[in-house]
Scaffold this motif. Sequence first.
Motif, PDB file in Angstrom:
ATOM      1  N   PHE A 158       1.002  -1.509   0.392  1.00  0.00           N
ATOM      2  CA  PHE A 158      -0.114   0.158  -0.117  1.00  0.00           C
ATOM      3  C   PHE A 158       0.396   0.991   0.247  1.00  0.00           C
ATOM      4  CE2 PHE A 158      -2.885  -3.156   1.890  1.00  0.00           C
ATOM      5  CZ  PHE A 158      -4.252  -2.983   0.534  1.00  0.00           C
ATOM      6  N   GLU A 159       1.971   0.886   0.483  1.00  0.00           N
ATOM      7  CA  GLU A 159       2.635   2.304   0.616  1.00  0.00           C
ATOM      8  C   GLU A 159       3.446   3.237  -0.665  1.00  0.00           C
ATOM      9  OE1 GLU A 159       4.722   1.633   5.508  1.00  0.00           O
ATOM     10  OE2 GLU A 159       4.672   0.027   4.004  1.00  0.00           O
ATOM     11  N   ILE A 160       3.093   2.529  -1.619  1.00  0.00           N
ATOM     12  CA  ILE A 160       3.979   2.539  -2.824  1.00  0.00           C
ATOM     13  C   ILE A 160       3.398   3.079  -3.702  1.00  0.00           C
ATOM     14  CG2 ILE A 160       3.825   0.548  -4.391  1.00  0.00           C
ATOM     15  CD1 ILE A 160       6.670  -0.060  -4.785  1.00  0.00           C
ATOM     16  N   LEU A 161       1.670   3.173  -3.129  1.00  0.00           N
ATOM     17  CA  LEU A 161       1.055   4.085  -3.994  1.00  0.00           C
ATOM     18  C   LEU A 161       1.583   5.739  -3.885  1.00  0.00           C
ATOM     19  CD1 LEU A 161      -2.831   3.145  -2.181  1.00  0.00           C
ATOM     20  CD2 LEU A 161      -1.695   3.396  -5.038  1.00  0.00           C
ATOM     21  N   ASP A 162       1.445   6.453  -5.269  1.00  0.00           N
ATOM     22  CA  ASP A 162       2.095   6.586  -5.082  1.00  0.00           C
ATOM     23  C   ASP A 162       2.011   8.257  -4.273  1.00  0.00           C
ATOM     24  OD1 ASP A 162       1.515   7.743  -8.774  1.00  0.00           O
ATOM     25  OD2 ASP A 162       3.257   6.597  -7.894  1.00  0.00           O
ATOM     26  N   GLN A 163       0.666   9.206  -3.697  1.00  0.00           N
ATOM     27  CA  GLN A 163       1.263   9.747  -2.515  1.00  0.00           C
ATOM     28  C   GLN A 163       1.092   8.920  -1.514  1.00  0.00           C
ATOM     29  OE1 GLN A 163      -2.029   7.724  -3.139  1.00  0.00           O
ATOM     30  NE2 GLN A 163      -3.428   8.329  -1.817  1.00  0.00           N
ATOM     31  N   HIS A 164       2.044   8.406  -1.156  1.00  0.00           N
ATOM     32  CA  HIS A 164       1.979   7.464   0.162  1.00  0.00           C
ATOM     33  C   HIS A 164       3.688   6.808  -0.102  1.00  0.00           C
ATOM     34  CE1 HIS A 164      -1.570   7.732   1.036  1.00  0.00           C
ATOM     35  NE2 HIS A 164      -1.866   6.566   0.243  1.00  0.00           N
ATOM     36  N   TYR A 165       4.023   7.159  -1.692  1.00  0.00           N
ATOM     37  CA  TYR A 165       5.597   6.631  -1.399  1.00  0.00           C
ATOM     38  C   TYR A 165       6.573   7.025  -0.944  1.00  0.00           C
ATOM     39  CZ  TYR A 165      10.019   4.941  -3.752  1.00  0.00           C
ATOM     40  OH  TYR A 165      10.874   4.234  -3.337  1.00  0.00           O
ATOM     41  N   ASN A 166       7.698   6.756   0.542  1.00  0.00           N
ATOM     42  CA  ASN A 166       8.402   8.133   0.752  1.00  0.00           C
ATOM     43  C   ASN A 166       9.920   7.274   0.850  1.00  0.00           C
ATOM     44  OD1 ASN A 166       9.018  10.285   2.109  1.00  0.00           O
ATOM     45  ND2 ASN A 166       8.432   9.639   4.255  1.00  0.00           N
ATOM     46  N   GLU A 205      13.185   3.003   2.922  1.00  0.00           N
ATOM     47  CA  GLU A 205      13.181   2.284   3.663  1.00  0.00           C
ATOM     48  C   GLU A 205      12.122   2.699   4.551  1.00  0.00           C
ATOM     49  OE1 GLU A 205      17.159   3.895   4.313  1.00  0.00           O
ATOM     50  OE2 GLU A 205      18.529   2.226   2.745  1.00  0.00           O
ATOM     51  N   LYS A 206      11.431   3.734   3.769  1.00  0.00           N
ATOM     52  CA  LYS A 206      10.127   3.697   4.893  1.00  0.00           C
ATOM     53  C   LYS A 206       9.173   2.504   4.634  1.00  0.00           C
ATOM     54  CE  LYS A 206      11.665   7.732   6.639  1.00  0.00           C
ATOM     55  NZ  LYS A 206      11.442   8.991   5.584  1.00  0.00           N
ATOM     56  N   THR A 207       9.415   1.635   3.662  1.00  0.00           N
ATOM     57  CA  THR A 207       7.887   0.658   3.549  1.00  0.00           C
ATOM     58  C   THR A 207       7.920   0.003   4.699  1.00  0.00           C
ATOM     59  OG1 THR A 207       9.495  -0.713   2.021  1.00  0.00           O
ATOM     60  CG2 THR A 207       8.131   1.278   0.847  1.00  0.00           C
ATOM     61  N   PHE A 208       7.119  -0.729   4.870  1.00  0.00           N
ATOM     62  CA  PHE A 208       6.695  -1.854   5.616  1.00  0.00           C
ATOM     63  C   PHE A 208       7.606  -2.985   5.712  1.00  0.00           C
ATOM     64  CE2 PHE A 208       4.064  -5.840   7.044  1.00  0.00           C
ATOM     65  CZ  PHE A 208       3.743  -4.891   8.861  1.00  0.00           C
TER      66      PHE A 208
END
Length: 697
Positions: free
Chosen positions: A389-397, A400-403
């Motif tokens: 889910f975090e890799i969706l554009d607006q969440h991707y940061n 190393e910030k991914t679950f």
Amino acid sequence: MDPSQTNQGVIPAPNNKPENSSPSLLRRNPLITRFIGIFAGLIVIIVLGIFIYQNYPFGQAAKASKEFYTGYLVKASQAKCDKNNQRCFRLLDSTGKVILFISPDGIKVRKSALMAMLGQLVRIKGIKIDKPPEPLRVIATQMESSSGEASKQGLIRKALMGLGGYSPADSPYTREAGTNSKSTSLYWRNIEPTMGTFNWGGGTTGAEREIQLCNDLNIPCNIMIGVAPAWAVTKSSQSLLANYQPKDKTPSNADWYCPEAPINMNNPSDANDNVVKQHFVDFVKKAAERYDGDGIDDAKGSNGRPLTVQSFLMYNEMDYYERNCGQAPWNTKHPEDDGKPFEGRRDGDLNKNGKPDWQDYADLQKDFYYAVKEVNPNLKVNFGTYGNFEILDQHYNGDEKTFLYKVLAHLQRTYSSSDAKFAQSFPYFDVMNAHYYEVYHCNTPFQEHDEYSVGGVRGEISWMKNIFAKFSKEGKLLERPFVLSEISDPYPFSAGSHQEEVMAINLWKIFAQSFSTGAEEVRWYDLGFGDPQFGLLEVKKKPDLPRKRPAFGAYQRLFNNLNGYGFHSIDFSNYDNLEGYLFVPVSASSTSNKIKTGNLANQPSSIINNSKEILWSIPTRPDFCSLKGSNWGNVREPVPAPPTIQKRFVATSIHTEDPFGKSQDITDGKTGDLDARRDGKITINISSAPLIVTVKN
Ligand SMILES: [Ca+2]
Ligand SMILES: [Ca+2]
Ligand SMILES: [Ca+2]
Ligand SMILES: [Ca+2]
């Protein structure tokens, strides 16, 4: 040169030379015969010597100047070229993985010759690695087209496809659709509603009926364990959950939408305290013992034989980051920090043990792994079904910030010194498990990670492999096999041009792309009893019978075609405007075949003559993801419209089939063969709707 000479479909021409009909001279003069024999022998030795010298390195010096790279030459999308037009060409292996980046300036061949070789299997000589490490820039002094490498032995795996989510064993539609891979869920809440009281159902519950179906069909069964009972959740987190209720849901629905918080790991201020974690581990052991078929405490199926499963995993889409509703409570973010939904938020600690919940998940993954392996080391442990889910554009940061990264990093950091069995056990799962939805197709990280420029599911798997490669195991980069436990392209998702027919077409495309990643199992979400938007069936209220969407037939046809087949290679014959995925038969008695990779032309005729290709036309590659937006609700359509292209198959007879059941048998030179000649080749039109072409010689 004739491009068809390097296509997949090339069959070596039979040797039709007539036998020497006049050996009388040789028979009369034995001296000449002996001389010719010695001469021929010398030629063979010289040719063999040259071959060995060219193909096998001798000593360190030879290794250092390795000069032969063989692969498919393709152009990178313009976006990937740098200012000086470097790295604009690439050499890919048969799965689309990059072997080398190539600077056109360094290749001493005419540009027109280089362009003519695009999409072909070429051999590059005289390479000098200019700037290691990756990405490699190479200076190649020579380049030649090669009619077939195919020296590497590869493993062709039987394509296992099935239905994810809820495909009930007692529904005739499950069997009718066809499946050779299956998953089901064991809800801890249902089985141990009060602490210490177990209600497994004795073969009559949904989960055990599903396992029975797997056993009846002799297919792998994969079990998700999740959904904690109320007694296993901290009381404080239960009240906290109220803040996470979706605003548009009534309280009576809250149980469905927000079923739980992360289980109580160790919260001294809570009445349940840390006994709960041990209860979870005990529950996992009981479940594993019940379905490992070793004669100890085994569940019995309807035929009296033990019910057996292949793998266990912990929680569905545990990486969901917000509201934690929907069985995914391990990656929450505090809305009070707000601003954006993901970026900038503090890590949630719903079970109030002072640690981020993603970290609790990581710790629990280790205990889960040991619990299952202690009961039976042959059982596989999968990572939970990662939603990405975090890799969706607006969440991707950043990676190393991914679950996924955080969990792996925590396990390595925490247990490399404290766990004596770390070296064997890390990362505490055998198989990676992920979900892919077509609405993510053009997300930047996915698009960047697929060297074949398809993006989508190929990019997602490649991205995850890249995350794994940031860790190491026993001196090598960490690798894990993959299962795609949910893929889909739901209908209707939003207003617009997305139609049920598009869903059927995309089903074929996404399955083909998914198998090309090397995924061991791929499942479509879902049959339709779980979630109406995603279903192959439109399930109406009783007493109406479900209506089969076009995707139902498409799934069934694909299953019937691929059952007993495995992914072989990508078709590079028209790299710019074609996506083609080749499948070949895998022997009925095993799950995989050792087979030659690379050029299909070098395979035995038994394989060529029954190969299947799923193919369709595409807009010129770099334009493929030019559509703005890529999140839920935005429907991706290729821009501009793909052309219709002609494709020639080396065959005397082919069978074509489309997702809607239209099929045709075409014989060389007869109706349907667009070249209208009996020339050993059959020419057909390929459009944006995929076809399966079976070669029948
Ligand atoms: Ca057992
Ligand atoms: Ca926590
Ligand atoms: Ca056992
Ligand atoms: Ca023909």
